[in-house]
Design a protein around this motif. Structure first.
Motif, PDB file in Angstrom:
ATOM      1  N   ILE A 227      39.806  29.516  34.020  1.00 27.15           N
ATOM      2  CA  ILE A 227      40.943  29.963  34.825  1.00 27.15           C
ATOM      3  C   ILE A 227      40.388  30.398  36.174  1.00 27.15           C
ATOM      4  CG2 ILE A 227      42.794  31.670  35.069  1.00 27.15           C
ATOM      5  CD1 ILE A 227      42.909  31.798  31.990  1.00 27.15           C
ATOM      6  N   GLN A 228      40.914  29.821  37.234  1.00 27.84           N
ATOM      7  CA  GLN A 228      40.399  30.131  38.561  1.00 27.84           C
ATOM      8  C   GLN A 228      40.879  31.482  39.081  1.00 27.84           C
ATOM      9  OE1 GLN A 228      38.223  28.439  40.623  1.00 27.84           O
ATOM     10  NE2 GLN A 228      37.821  27.152  38.847  1.00 27.84           N
ATOM     11  N   LEU A 229      42.129  31.821  38.787  1.00 28.12           N
ATOM     12  CA  LEU A 229      42.719  33.004  39.413  1.00 28.12           C
ATOM     13  C   LEU A 229      43.714  33.681  38.477  1.00 28.12           C
ATOM     14  CD1 LEU A 229      43.199  34.671  42.096  1.00 28.12           C
ATOM     15  CD2 LEU A 229      45.092  33.083  42.543  1.00 28.12           C
ATOM     16  N   PHE A 230      43.635  34.997  38.413  1.00 28.03           N
ATOM     17  CA  PHE A 230      44.651  35.800  37.737  1.00 28.03           C
ATOM     18  C   PHE A 230      45.449  36.551  38.794  1.00 28.03           C
ATOM     19  CE2 PHE A 230      41.799  35.219  34.150  1.00 28.03           C
ATOM     20  CZ  PHE A 230      42.669  35.103  33.078  1.00 28.03           C
ATOM     21  N   ILE A 231      46.760  36.597  38.618  1.00 22.00           N
ATOM     22  CA  ILE A 231      47.634  37.346  39.520  1.00 22.00           C
ATOM     23  C   ILE A 231      48.342  38.413  38.701  1.00 22.00           C
ATOM     24  CG2 ILE A 231      49.535  37.242  41.164  1.00 22.00           C
ATOM     25  CD1 ILE A 231      48.032  33.974  40.201  1.00 22.00           C
ATOM     26  N   ALA A 232      48.221  39.660  39.115  1.00 24.10           N
ATOM     27  CA  ALA A 232      48.823  40.762  38.360  1.00 24.10           C
ATOM     28  C   ALA A 232      48.949  41.975  39.266  1.00 24.10           C
ATOM     29  CB  ALA A 232      47.974  41.093  37.134  1.00 24.10           C
ATOM     30  N   ASP A 233      49.519  43.042  38.712  1.00 22.18           N
ATOM     31  CA  ASP A 233      49.570  44.295  39.462  1.00 22.18           C
ATOM     32  C   ASP A 233      48.260  45.053  39.236  1.00 22.18           C
ATOM     33  OD1 ASP A 233      49.727  45.410  36.929  1.00 22.18           O
ATOM     34  OD2 ASP A 233      51.876  45.802  37.034  1.00 22.18           O
ATOM     35  N   GLY A 234      48.226  46.294  39.624  1.00 25.16           N
ATOM     36  CA  GLY A 234      46.971  47.035  39.546  1.00 25.16           C
ATOM     37  C   GLY A 234      46.838  47.919  38.327  1.00 25.16           C
ATOM     38  N   LEU A 235      47.364  47.490  37.173  1.00 22.68           N
ATOM     39  CA  LEU A 235      47.285  48.302  35.966  1.00 22.68           C
ATOM     40  C   LEU A 235      45.835  48.656  35.635  1.00 22.68           C
ATOM     41  CD1 LEU A 235      48.784  49.416  33.362  1.00 22.68           C
ATOM     42  CD2 LEU A 235      48.071  47.269  32.290  1.00 22.68           C
ATOM     43  N   VAL A 256      53.561  42.174  46.562  1.00 19.50           N
ATOM     44  CA  VAL A 256      54.882  42.802  46.466  1.00 19.50           C
ATOM     45  C   VAL A 256      54.767  44.196  45.858  1.00 19.50           C
ATOM     46  CG1 VAL A 256      57.176  42.632  45.420  1.00 19.50           C
ATOM     47  CG2 VAL A 256      56.074  40.590  46.347  1.00 19.50           C
ATOM     48  N   HIS A 257      53.913  44.333  44.845  1.00 18.83           N
ATOM     49  CA  HIS A 257      53.690  45.657  44.264  1.00 18.83           C
ATOM     50  C   HIS A 257      53.060  46.597  45.293  1.00 18.83           C
ATOM     51  CE1 HIS A 257      54.425  43.765  40.341  1.00 18.83           C
ATOM     52  NE2 HIS A 257      54.567  44.985  39.867  1.00 18.83           N
ATOM     53  N   ALA A 258      52.135  46.062  46.076  1.00 17.92           N
ATOM     54  CA  ALA A 258      51.494  46.883  47.108  1.00 17.92           C
ATOM     55  C   ALA A 258      52.523  47.348  48.142  1.00 17.92           C
ATOM     56  CB  ALA A 258      50.376  46.093  47.781  1.00 17.92           C
ATOM     57  N   GLU A 259      53.443  46.461  48.501  1.00 23.34           N
ATOM     58  CA  GLU A 259      54.495  46.829  49.453  1.00 23.34           C
ATOM     59  C   GLU A 259      55.390  47.927  48.884  1.00 23.34           C
ATOM     60  OE1 GLU A 259      56.624  43.316  50.472  1.00 23.34           O
ATOM     61  OE2 GLU A 259      54.893  42.328  51.405  1.00 23.34           O
ATOM     62  N   ARG A 260      55.767  47.777  47.622  1.00 31.17           N
ATOM     63  CA  ARG A 260      56.619  48.788  46.989  1.00 31.17           C
ATOM     64  C   ARG A 260      55.914  50.138  46.933  1.00 31.17           C
ATOM     65  NH1 ARG A 260      58.102  45.008  41.815  1.00 31.17           N
ATOM     66  NH2 ARG A 260      59.477  43.506  42.879  1.00 31.17           N
ATOM     67  N   ASN A 261      54.641  50.104  46.584  1.00 31.52           N
ATOM     68  CA  ASN A 261      53.886  51.354  46.519  1.00 31.52           C
ATOM     69  C   ASN A 261      53.787  52.014  47.891  1.00 31.52           C
ATOM     70  OD1 ASN A 261      53.460  51.004  43.790  1.00 31.52           O
ATOM     71  ND2 ASN A 261      51.462  50.022  44.050  1.00 31.52           N
TER      72      ASN A 261
END
Length: 395
Positions: A227-235, A256-261
């Motif tokens: 798997i080249q890339l994982f995309i997730a939030d910062g859990l 998007v999570h970074a913007e909300r934070n």
């Protein structure tokens, strides 16, 4: 012209209000009973009213009948199932103990997958077909999908390489004695040809690194090696789980999570301007331009929100998507893709009264996953087809 055609014409030309379904039901009933008689004739080797010597012990012959009622999509049909003396006859048309046809059961499962409650399905079947199904009966019908759940979680993957995998959790009410919202951890992967699918999901009381690690271990054990890339939030704990199972993979933190934070730490009057500036960083043509915009962003806002801006500047994983082709960056900079699936899942869930146990929730999620995968597994996601060869070369 056969009798069936005559009956259809008679109904269409009659002034009487006879439902067409009733004509079909009658014809199915007649045909099914005739089929049963023909089956027994084939087993015995002779037809009805044939004289035979019944004095021998090994002679088989007709020995009465019993009645059964089957629910079909056209209504109830009454069967007279013949018996034979030596009990060798097993009809192939309706297996023992079956009380419903596959067509009706498939309709029930389809309605269930669309979020219709078991009580609503029971009422609908009664109105449409004239026979009553209790909510418990409907629930039992949906349990036909249990083997699909097991097969899905244990299947070997057809593909061993995925360009990116999105990880996200959503919370759904589940009864374990009491009703509480529990995490459904979902992984969606996209291949280099753009085909995407839900790879797996798991149900746990909370979203945590251990649950994600177990899910990722399952992906690797069942055949996904690269798997080249994982995309997730910062859990917390998620990146460690990824590194333990796919150490060569890169990680993209969701913008998007970074913007909300960020919005949660700035004054209301500053929100529109600071988010516009922050988005401009992501929209840069390349990594160098993005870093230049980040520096300008930091210089502009650090005096007002020093700690928050400092944290953003240190998040190198926000910029990972710049190392991939431009054509797919709009997809991989955030978890929007998987959040869309989870949003659809929760929309269906809202119609449910509740899930009485984990098995019921598992079966329901499975129906949604099957529909999603059937729709998207062989359909190229936007941008991936344009850089298929480039993505292949990254493995």
């Amino acid at each position: 012209m056969n009798q069936f055609n005559k009956d259809i014409i008679a109904v269409l030309s009659s002034d009487k209000d006879i439902p067409l379904n009733e004509v079909l039901r009658r014809q199915i009933e007649v045909a099914a009973n005739q089929f049963l008689q023909n089956e027994l004739t084939a087993v015995l080797g002779y037809g009805p009213h044939t004289r035979i010597d019944r004095s021998k012990d090994d002679v088989n012959y007709r020995n009465g009948a019993y009645t059964r009622t089957i629910d079909t999509e056209y209504g109830k049909i009454n069967l007279t199932v013949p018996r034979d003396r030596l009990n060798k006859f097993q009809n192939a048309l309706f297996p023992p103990y079956v009380r419903r046809t596959d067509g009706l059961e498939e309709m029930v499962i389809k309605m269930y997958s669309k979020g219709v409650t078991t009580r609503e399905i029971a009422d609908m079947v009664e109105r449409m077909y004239g026979h009553y199904y209790s909510p418990t009966t409907v629930s039992n019908i949906t349990k036909r999908t249990e083997h699909l759940v097991e097969e899905f979680h244990e299947r070997r993957f057809k593909y061993s390489q995925y360009v990116c995998v999105f990880l996200d959790a959503t919370y759904i009410p589940l009864r374990r004695g009491t009703v509480e919202r529990e995490a459904v951890n979902v992984a969606i992967g996209i291949r280099s040809d753009g085909g995407k699918e839900v790879l797996d999901y798991s149900i746990a009381p909370t979203e945590n690194g251990a649950a994600w690690s177990e899910l990722l271990q399952g992906l690797r054990a069942r055949g996904i090696k690269d798997i080249q890339l994982f995309i997730a939030d910062g859990l917390v704990g998620l990146q460690s789980a990824i590194e333990a199972n796919y150490p060569q993979a890169k990680f993209q933190r969701c913008w998007v999570h970074a913007e909300r934070n960020l919005l949660g730490y700035v004054r209301k009057n500053d929100r529109r301007e600071i988010i516009t500036d922050f988005k401009a960083i992501r929209q840069a043509e390349n990594l160098q331009a993005a870093k230049e915009r980040l520096a300008a962003f930091s210089a502009k806002w650090e005096s007002s929100y020093k700690r928050r801006i400092k944290n953003l500047v240190q998040m190198e994983e926000l910029f990972t998507f710049f190392s991939f082709p431009t054509a797919i960056r709009q997809t991989i900079y955030s978890t929007n893709l998987i959040e869309s699936f989870n949003k659809s899942l929760k929309k269906m869930v809202r119609r449910k009264e509740q899930f009485p146990n984990e098995g019921a929730l598992d079966r329901f999620i499975m129906t949604q996953v099957m529909e999603y995968n059937d729709k998207f597994e062989n359909r190229a996601h936007r941008g991936f087809k344009d850089c298929h060869d480039t993505l292949d070369s990254m493995f």
